[in-house]
Design a protein around this motif. Structure first.
Motif, PDB file in Angstrom:
ATOM      1  N   ASN A 153      -1.380  35.227  12.047  1.00 59.18           N
ATOM      2  CA  ASN A 153      -0.841  36.431  11.782  1.00 59.18           C
ATOM      3  C   ASN A 153       0.506  36.136  11.217  1.00 59.18           C
ATOM      4  O   ASN A 153       0.987  35.214  11.336  1.00 59.18           O
ATOM      5  CB  ASN A 153      -0.929  37.745  12.254  1.00 59.18           C
ATOM      6  N   GLY A 154       0.626  37.095  10.128  1.00 59.21           N
ATOM      7  CA  GLY A 154       2.124  36.721   9.519  1.00 59.21           C
ATOM      8  C   GLY A 154       2.506  37.952   8.537  1.00 59.21           C
ATOM      9  O   GLY A 154       1.653  38.945   8.454  1.00 59.21           O
ATOM     10  N   THR A 155       3.480  37.481   7.596  1.00 60.38           N
ATOM     11  CA  THR A 155       4.226  38.410   6.787  1.00 60.38           C
ATOM     12  C   THR A 155       4.427  37.827   5.435  1.00 60.38           C
ATOM     13  O   THR A 155       5.099  36.732   5.510  1.00 60.38           O
ATOM     14  CB  THR A 155       5.350  39.198   7.495  1.00 60.38           C
ATOM     15  N   ALA A 156       4.189  38.301   4.438  1.00 60.80           N
ATOM     16  CA  ALA A 156       4.557  37.810   2.969  1.00 60.80           C
ATOM     17  C   ALA A 156       5.540  38.785   2.415  1.00 60.80           C
ATOM     18  O   ALA A 156       5.291  40.101   2.619  1.00 60.80           O
ATOM     19  CB  ALA A 156       3.496  37.735   2.227  1.00 60.80           C
ATOM     20  N   PHE A 157       6.414  37.922   1.907  1.00 59.47           N
ATOM     21  CA  PHE A 157       7.805  38.863   1.431  1.00 59.47           C
ATOM     22  C   PHE A 157       8.454  38.183   0.411  1.00 59.47           C
ATOM     23  O   PHE A 157       8.276  37.034   0.186  1.00 59.47           O
ATOM     24  CB  PHE A 157       8.681  39.051   2.843  1.00 59.47           C
ATOM     25  N   ASP A 158       9.300  39.056  -0.132  1.00 56.38           N
ATOM     26  CA  ASP A 158      10.181  38.407  -1.306  1.00 56.38           C
ATOM     27  C   ASP A 158       9.576  37.578  -2.413  1.00 56.38           C
ATOM     28  O   ASP A 158      10.099  36.577  -2.552  1.00 56.38           O
ATOM     29  CB  ASP A 158      11.468  37.731  -0.591  1.00 56.38           C
ATOM     30  N   GLY A 159       8.533  38.465  -2.828  1.00 61.64           N
ATOM     31  CA  GLY A 159       7.871  37.441  -3.727  1.00 61.64           C
ATOM     32  C   GLY A 159       6.877  38.598  -4.788  1.00 61.64           C
ATOM     33  O   GLY A 159       7.140  39.760  -4.796  1.00 61.64           O
ATOM     34  N   TYR A 160       5.823  38.120  -5.222  1.00 58.25           N
ATOM     35  CA  TYR A 160       4.791  38.591  -6.054  1.00 58.25           C
ATOM     36  C   TYR A 160       3.379  38.060  -5.932  1.00 58.25           C
ATOM     37  O   TYR A 160       3.288  36.931  -5.452  1.00 58.25           O
ATOM     38  CB  TYR A 160       5.209  38.959  -7.337  1.00 58.25           C
ATOM     39  N   LEU A 161       2.441  38.886  -6.129  1.00 56.16           N
ATOM     40  CA  LEU A 161       1.050  38.434  -6.246  1.00 56.16           C
ATOM     41  C   LEU A 161       0.491  38.768  -7.301  1.00 56.16           C
ATOM     42  O   LEU A 161       0.568  39.895  -7.772  1.00 56.16           O
ATOM     43  CB  LEU A 161       0.240  39.016  -4.853  1.00 56.16           C
ATOM     44  N   ARG A 162      -0.277  37.682  -7.922  1.00 56.78           N
ATOM     45  CA  ARG A 162      -1.088  37.729  -9.016  1.00 56.78           C
ATOM     46  C   ARG A 162      -2.579  38.080  -8.696  1.00 56.78           C
ATOM     47  O   ARG A 162      -3.160  37.066  -8.332  1.00 56.78           O
ATOM     48  CB  ARG A 162      -0.850  36.597  -9.980  1.00 56.78           C
ATOM     49  N   GLN A 163      -3.102  39.139  -8.966  1.00 59.71           N
ATOM     50  CA  GLN A 163      -4.437  39.546  -8.355  1.00 59.71           C
ATOM     51  C   GLN A 163      -5.591  38.624  -9.088  1.00 59.71           C
ATOM     52  O   GLN A 163      -5.521  38.858 -10.492  1.00 59.71           O
ATOM     53  CB  GLN A 163      -4.790  40.819  -8.466  1.00 59.71           C
ATOM     54  N   GLY A 164      -6.300  38.133  -8.444  1.00 63.93           N
ATOM     55  CA  GLY A 164      -7.690  37.368  -8.886  1.00 63.93           C
ATOM     56  C   GLY A 164      -7.355  36.094  -9.941  1.00 63.93           C
ATOM     57  O   GLY A 164      -8.035  34.949  -9.763  1.00 63.93           O
ATOM     58  N   SER A 165      -6.181  36.189 -10.524  1.00 62.20           N
ATOM     59  CA  SER A 165      -5.962  34.629 -11.417  1.00 62.20           C
ATOM     60  C   SER A 165      -4.271  34.471 -11.507  1.00 62.20           C
ATOM     61  O   SER A 165      -3.448  35.619 -11.334  1.00 62.20           O
ATOM     62  CB  SER A 165      -6.636  34.817 -12.587  1.00 62.20           C
ATOM     63  N   PRO A 166      -3.919  33.366 -11.991  1.00 65.03           N
ATOM     64  CA  PRO A 166      -2.459  33.175 -12.356  1.00 65.03           C
ATOM     65  C   PRO A 166      -2.033  34.014 -13.226  1.00 65.03           C
ATOM     66  O   PRO A 166      -0.712  34.368 -13.317  1.00 65.03           O
ATOM     67  CB  PRO A 166      -2.455  31.727 -12.642  1.00 65.03           C
ATOM     68  N   THR A 167      -2.696  34.782 -14.324  1.00 64.89           N
ATOM     69  CA  THR A 167      -2.552  35.724 -15.049  1.00 64.89           C
ATOM     70  C   THR A 167      -2.754  37.208 -14.857  1.00 64.89           C
ATOM     71  O   THR A 167      -2.744  38.041 -15.901  1.00 64.89           O
ATOM     72  CB  THR A 167      -3.100  35.199 -16.501  1.00 64.89           C
ATOM     73  N   GLY A 168      -3.300  37.499 -13.550  1.00 66.63           N
ATOM     74  CA  GLY A 168      -3.838  38.886 -13.176  1.00 66.63           C
ATOM     75  C   GLY A 168      -2.569  39.844 -13.134  1.00 66.63           C
ATOM     76  O   GLY A 168      -1.605  39.493 -13.266  1.00 66.63           O
ATOM     77  N   PRO A 169      -2.841  41.077 -12.690  1.00 68.04           N
ATOM     78  CA  PRO A 169      -2.099  41.978 -12.539  1.00 68.04           C
ATOM     79  C   PRO A 169      -1.122  41.563 -11.480  1.00 68.04           C
ATOM     80  O   PRO A 169      -1.379  40.949 -10.443  1.00 68.04           O
ATOM     81  CB  PRO A 169      -2.845  43.046 -12.076  1.00 68.04           C
ATOM     82  N   LYS A 170       0.416  41.831 -11.734  1.00 64.28           N
ATOM     83  CA  LYS A 170       1.379  41.387 -10.995  1.00 64.28           C
ATOM     84  C   LYS A 170       1.931  42.625  -9.743  1.00 64.28           C
ATOM     85  O   LYS A 170       2.053  43.754 -10.140  1.00 64.28           O
ATOM     86  CB  LYS A 170       2.593  40.936 -11.729  1.00 64.28           C
ATOM     87  N   ILE A 171       1.789  42.448  -8.396  1.00 60.56           N
ATOM     88  CA  ILE A 171       2.285  43.228  -7.594  1.00 60.56           C
ATOM     89  C   ILE A 171       3.421  42.832  -6.813  1.00 60.56           C
ATOM     90  O   ILE A 171       3.323  41.536  -6.251  1.00 60.56           O
ATOM     91  CB  ILE A 171       0.875  43.406  -6.557  1.00 60.56           C
ATOM     92  N   LYS A 172       4.412  43.327  -7.038  1.00 65.55           N
ATOM     93  CA  LYS A 172       5.526  43.179  -6.115  1.00 65.55           C
ATOM     94  C   LYS A 172       5.732  43.070  -4.584  1.00 65.55           C
ATOM     95  O   LYS A 172       5.253  44.145  -4.119  1.00 65.55           O
ATOM     96  CB  LYS A 172       7.025  43.716  -6.654  1.00 65.55           C
ATOM     97  N   ILE A 173       6.227  42.183  -3.943  1.00 62.96           N
ATOM     98  CA  ILE A 173       6.137  42.133  -2.555  1.00 62.96           C
ATOM     99  C   ILE A 173       7.602  42.001  -2.083  1.00 62.96           C
ATOM    100  O   ILE A 173       8.236  41.111  -2.444  1.00 62.96           O
ATOM    101  CB  ILE A 173       5.241  40.876  -1.807  1.00 62.96           C
ATOM    102  N   GLY A 174       8.182  43.063  -1.641  1.00 60.65           N
ATOM    103  CA  GLY A 174       9.675  43.173  -1.301  1.00 60.65           C
ATOM    104  C   GLY A 174       9.873  42.469   0.053  1.00 60.65           C
ATOM    105  O   GLY A 174       8.965  41.837   0.740  1.00 60.65           O
ATOM    106  N   ASN A 175      11.245  42.477   0.491  1.00 59.00           N
ATOM    107  CA  ASN A 175      11.681  42.087   1.794  1.00 59.00           C
ATOM    108  C   ASN A 175      12.084  42.947   2.888  1.00 59.00           C
ATOM    109  O   ASN A 175      12.754  42.731   3.670  1.00 59.00           O
ATOM    110  CB  ASN A 175      12.859  40.994   1.466  1.00 59.00           C
ATOM    111  N   LYS A 176      11.575  44.123   2.849  1.00 60.46           N
ATOM    112  CA  LYS A 176      11.884  45.189   3.569  1.00 60.46           C
ATOM    113  C   LYS A 176      10.454  46.020   4.054  1.00 60.46           C
ATOM    114  O   LYS A 176       9.403  45.669   3.560  1.00 60.46           O
ATOM    115  CB  LYS A 176      12.765  46.345   3.067  1.00 60.46           C
ATOM    116  N   GLU A 177      10.558  46.148   5.401  1.00 63.52           N
ATOM    117  CA  GLU A 177       9.723  46.975   6.029  1.00 63.52           C
ATOM    118  C   GLU A 177       8.984  48.054   4.936  1.00 63.52           C
ATOM    119  O   GLU A 177       9.798  48.793   4.394  1.00 63.52           O
ATOM    120  CB  GLU A 177       9.900  47.671   7.318  1.00 63.52           C
TER     121      GLU A 177
END
Length: 255
Positions: free
Chosen positions: A162-186
């Motif tokens: 298990n773990g934590t993803a932080f300080d970045g963003y996720l592209r849903q589905g593909s490299p050009t998919g919707p962008k979801i920001k992932i912060g660095n705070k709880e």
């Protein structure tokens, strides 16, 4: 199907252990049986080979409590050659942090389950506690030094990934998919837990050396290389096969 195969391998492993330890006693050749009690500490981790381009850097590595205790017995079949089998309770774990770009991930942010290609930082915790049956060929190189190598089978009694993803963003589905920001705070970061997708039965090869430093006490060094991979074959979220690779330094007492 997996449960049937797993049960069969457990049964074979138990039979192999009984055979190696019991047959010499029944045959009346216990003088050729060398029994050692062992304790050691593992250092290593789980990794794809080679590292994919999506893993840009390894930023941190922290060993965890990863000990080995148990015993093995060597039956000498010739002047310098023998067969060794043992049973060990051992841990193999690590904590680490990596920077990734476009890495396929499935994670939970808040109450939402999201998946896609993540760019940012990942903290990872891997924990494995297991019973291990090694079967090795032993070569007595000299009076004090012996080389050994062969396969092993491990049955996990506790596992975690298990773990934590932080300080970045996720592209849903593909490299050009919707962008979801992932912060660095709880509350802003995302978490993942793939513990249930880990294999309960693992196998690999192990090589090592024993050095007898006194009449009964010695030192050992071993390298365990997992060949089965960490996850079940139908688990596709982590695209690369993760191999558990651990070295173990230890001491033994020759009975």
């Amino acid at each position: 199907m997996f449960n049937i195969r797993q049960s069969s391998l457990r049964f074979v492993a138990i039979l192999a252990l009984i055979a190696v330890f019991a047959v010499p006693c029944q045959a009346g050749i216990t003088d050729s049986l060398d029994v050692k009690l062992r304790a050691g500490y593992h250092l290593g981790g789980t990794s794809p080979l080679p590292l994919p381009a999506t893993i840009r850097s390894i930023d941190a590595f922290r060993p965890t409590v990863s000990v080995r205790i148990g015993a093995d017995a060597t039956l000498m079949l010739a002047n310098s050659w023998g067969l060794t089998a043992g049973l060990f309770f051992e841990g193999k774990g690590m904590d680490g942090e990596v920077t990734v770009k476009g890495y396929n991930m499935e994670m939970k942010k808040g109450n939402s389950q999201i998946s896609g290609l993540f760019t940012g930082h990942v903290k990872q915790e891997v924990s494995q506690w297991m019973l291990t049956l090694p079967v090795k060929v032993c070569w007595q190189l000299s009076e004090k030094v012996a080389l050994k190598g062969g396969p092993y089978v491990s049955l996990l009694v506790s596992k975690g990934f298990n773990g934590t993803a932080f300080d970045g963003y996720l592209r849903q589905g593909s490299p050009t998919g919707p962008k979801i920001k992932i912060g660095n705070k709880e509350g802003e970061w995302a978490t993942y837990d793939f513990s249930d997708n880990m294999r309960s039965l693992q196998w690999g090869v192990s090589v090592g050396v024993d050095w007898q430093i006194s009449g009964h006490v010695g030192l050992s060094a071993d390298l365990d290389w997992g060949l089965s991979g960490l996850f079940q074959s139908d688990f596709k979220t982590v695209e690369q096969t993760l191999y558990p690779i651990f070295g173990c330094v230890g001491v033994f007492y020759n009975l």
